[in-house]
Design an enzyme around this catalytic site. Structure first.
Site, mmCIF file in Angstrom:
data_model
loop_
_atom_site.group_PDB
_atom_site.id
_atom_site.type_symbol
_atom_site.label_atom_id
_atom_site.label_comp_id
_atom_site.label_asym_id
_atom_site.label_seq_id
_atom_site.Cartn_x
_atom_site.Cartn_y
_atom_site.Cartn_z
ATOM 1 N N ARG A 1 -12.550 29.554 2.795
ATOM 2 C CA ARG A 1 -13.493 28.808 2.249
ATOM 3 C C ARG A 1 -12.927 28.566 0.582
ATOM 4 O O ARG A 1 -12.759 29.511 -0.301
ATOM 5 C CB ARG A 1 -14.429 29.434 2.680
ATOM 6 C CG ARG A 1 -15.959 28.880 2.180
ATOM 7 C CD ARG A 1 -17.135 29.649 1.965
ATOM 8 N NE ARG A 1 -17.100 30.430 0.739
ATOM 9 C CZ ARG A 1 -18.238 31.110 1.397
ATOM 10 N NH1 ARG A 1 -19.256 31.009 1.844
ATOM 11 N NH2 ARG A 1 -18.627 32.172 -0.063
ATOM 12 N N THR B 1 -15.859 24.741 -4.096
ATOM 13 C CA THR B 1 -16.942 23.739 -3.148
ATOM 14 C C THR B 1 -17.614 24.233 -1.776
ATOM 15 O O THR B 1 -18.081 23.516 -1.446
ATOM 16 C CB THR B 1 -15.856 22.287 -2.126
ATOM 17 O OG1 THR B 1 -14.487 22.904 -1.676
ATOM 18 C CG2 THR B 1 -14.812 21.205 -3.655
ATOM 19 N N ASP C 1 -17.462 39.997 0.344
ATOM 20 C CA ASP C 1 -16.080 39.514 0.752
ATOM 21 C C ASP C 1 -15.211 40.666 1.751
ATOM 22 O O ASP C 1 -15.251 41.957 1.991
ATOM 23 C CB ASP C 1 -15.154 39.220 -0.345
ATOM 24 C CG ASP C 1 -14.207 38.583 0.143
ATOM 25 O OD1 ASP C 1 -14.144 38.692 0.999
ATOM 26 O OD2 ASP C 1 -14.224 37.477 -0.058
ATOM 27 N N ASP D 1 -11.558 40.905 1.942
ATOM 28 C CA ASP D 1 -11.405 41.758 0.772
ATOM 29 C C ASP D 1 -11.228 42.789 0.721
ATOM 30 O O ASP D 1 -10.704 43.957 1.070
ATOM 31 C CB ASP D 1 -11.636 41.407 -0.612
ATOM 32 C CG ASP D 1 -11.466 40.177 -1.237
ATOM 33 O OD1 ASP D 1 -10.723 40.127 -1.297
ATOM 34 O OD2 ASP D 1 -12.501 39.811 -2.261
HETATM 35 O O1 LIG Z 1 -19.765 30.117 7.027
HETATM 36 P P1 LIG Z 1 -18.718 29.935 5.199
HETATM 37 O O2 LIG Z 1 -19.569 29.345 4.070
HETATM 38 O O3 LIG Z 1 -17.684 29.234 5.931
HETATM 39 O O4 LIG Z 1 -18.280 31.164 4.441
HETATM 40 C C1 LIG Z 1 -17.264 32.215 5.894
HETATM 41 C C2 LIG Z 1 -16.430 32.349 5.245
HETATM 42 O O5 LIG Z 1 -16.071 33.369 4.365
HETATM 43 C C3 LIG Z 1 -14.725 34.242 4.905
HETATM 44 O O6 LIG Z 1 -13.405 33.823 4.833
HETATM 45 P P2 LIG Z 1 -12.847 33.437 3.432
HETATM 46 O O7 LIG Z 1 -12.619 32.378 2.682
HETATM 47 O O8 LIG Z 1 -13.025 34.944 2.374
HETATM 48 O O9 LIG Z 1 -11.262 33.570 3.955
HETATM 49 P P3 LIG Z 1 -10.853 35.034 3.789
HETATM 50 O O10 LIG Z 1 -11.039 35.381 5.240
HETATM 51 O O11 LIG Z 1 -8.781 35.145 4.256
HETATM 52 O O12 LIG Z 1 -10.414 35.990 2.355
HETATM 53 C C4 LIG Z 1 -15.059 34.751 6.221
HETATM 54 O O13 LIG Z 1 -13.982 35.513 6.471
HETATM 55 C C5 LIG Z 1 -15.612 33.165 6.703
HETATM 56 O O14 LIG Z 1 -14.685 32.730 7.130
HETATM 57 O O1 LIG Z 2 -21.296 36.808 1.894
HETATM 58 C C1 LIG Z 2 -19.774 36.307 2.843
HETATM 59 C C2 LIG Z 2 -20.023 35.273 2.803
HETATM 60 C C3 LIG Z 2 -18.498 34.736 2.313
HETATM 61 N N1 LIG Z 2 -17.257 35.039 3.156
HETATM 62 C C4 LIG Z 2 -17.409 36.950 2.742
HETATM 63 O O2 LIG Z 2 -16.555 37.396 3.256
HETATM 64 N N2 LIG Z 2 -18.303 36.989 2.375
HETATM 65 MG MG LIG Z 3 -12.686 36.376 1.784
#
Ligand SMILES: O=P(O)(O)OC[C@H]1O[C@H](OP(=O)(O)OP(=O)(O)O)[C@H](O)[C@@H]1O
Ligand SMILES: O=c1cc[nH]c(=O)[nH]1
Ligand SMILES: [Mg+2]
Length: 209
Positions: free
Chosen positions: A104, A108, A200, A203
């Protein structure tokens, strides 16, 4: 409209409490996410069709059931979805596993796809898209788009924690998809994080920041 299933089994809710806590470190977080995924798999597979079979026990013939036909495809959204896969495989060891890479954009909040590899014959499988966090719903909608574009027709979405906006977005973009969550939280903060959520997920699972 796809149904929203909030899995309120006491074991799921108990473990989710410790997943949420900021005091929980990486090792325990990872372990608890796998355990909750395993328990959620039990609930999400409740409607799998069974077929009749017979086996010989040491004493006689038993008329029994086995899961019929279609095999499952688990499709975790990278990265955080990976944290739930082994827990589900502990319950369903024959499931095939595909991967969708999405991140994400922090400015944006739009999902960006960087990888997609699915098992063959995805159109014949029950597909479970897996991501612990359903925040704005952009990533889940993009992941479901990606599996449908490649032929999937029977899709479920499995998340740990959802925001109401994410649930609504998936339900309006993909009304055929049932959503399974352990909790629906209050909303999103200015950075698109679920409140209170668990932070997160990627993370916390992988020890990055
Ligand atoms: O519903 P949304 O607003 O799209 O957010 C949710 C997304 O954000 C996080 O991923 P992230 O982008 O942090 O990627 P990562 O798992 O690689 O850390 C999570 O694991 C989802 O995929
Ligand atoms: O709360 C949140 C939203 C998006 N992605 C995450 O990992 N946590
Ligand atoms: Mg993430």
């Amino acid at each position: 409209m796809g149904r929203l299933h909030v899995l309120d089994h006491p074991l799921i809710q108990h473990k989710l409490t410790y997943i949420r806590s900021k005091e929980t470190g990486t090792k325990e977080f990872r372990q608890l996410v796998q355990e909750v995924a395993m328990l959620m798999a039990y609930e999400i597979t409740r409607d799998l069709p069974l077929t009749d079979t017979t086996v010989e026990t040491p004493v006689g013939l038993a008329h029994c059931k086995v899961i019929e036909g279609k095999t499952l495809a688990l499709v975790p959204v990278l990265r955080a979805g990976l944290g739930m896969v082994d827990g589900i495989l502990a319950m369903i060891p024959n499931a095939k596993v595909g991967h969708i890479g999405l991140y994400r954009d922090p400015e944006t909040l739009q999902p960006v796809e960087y990888y997609c590899k699915l098992p063959p014959n995805v159109e014949e499988r029950d597909v479970i898209v897996i991501d612990p966090m359903l925040a704005t719903g952009g990533s889940a909608v993009a992941a479901i788009d990606a599996v449908k574009e490649r032929g999937a027709t029977a899709v479920k979405l499995m998340c740990l924690v959802a925001a109401p906006a994410g649930v609504q977005r998936v339900q309006s973009a993909h009304p055929d998809v049932d959503i399974y969550v352990a909790a629906v939280d209050d909303g999103l903060n200015d950075h698109g994080y679920i409140v209170p959520g668990l932070g997160d997920a990627g993370d916390r699972l992988f020890g990055t920041r």
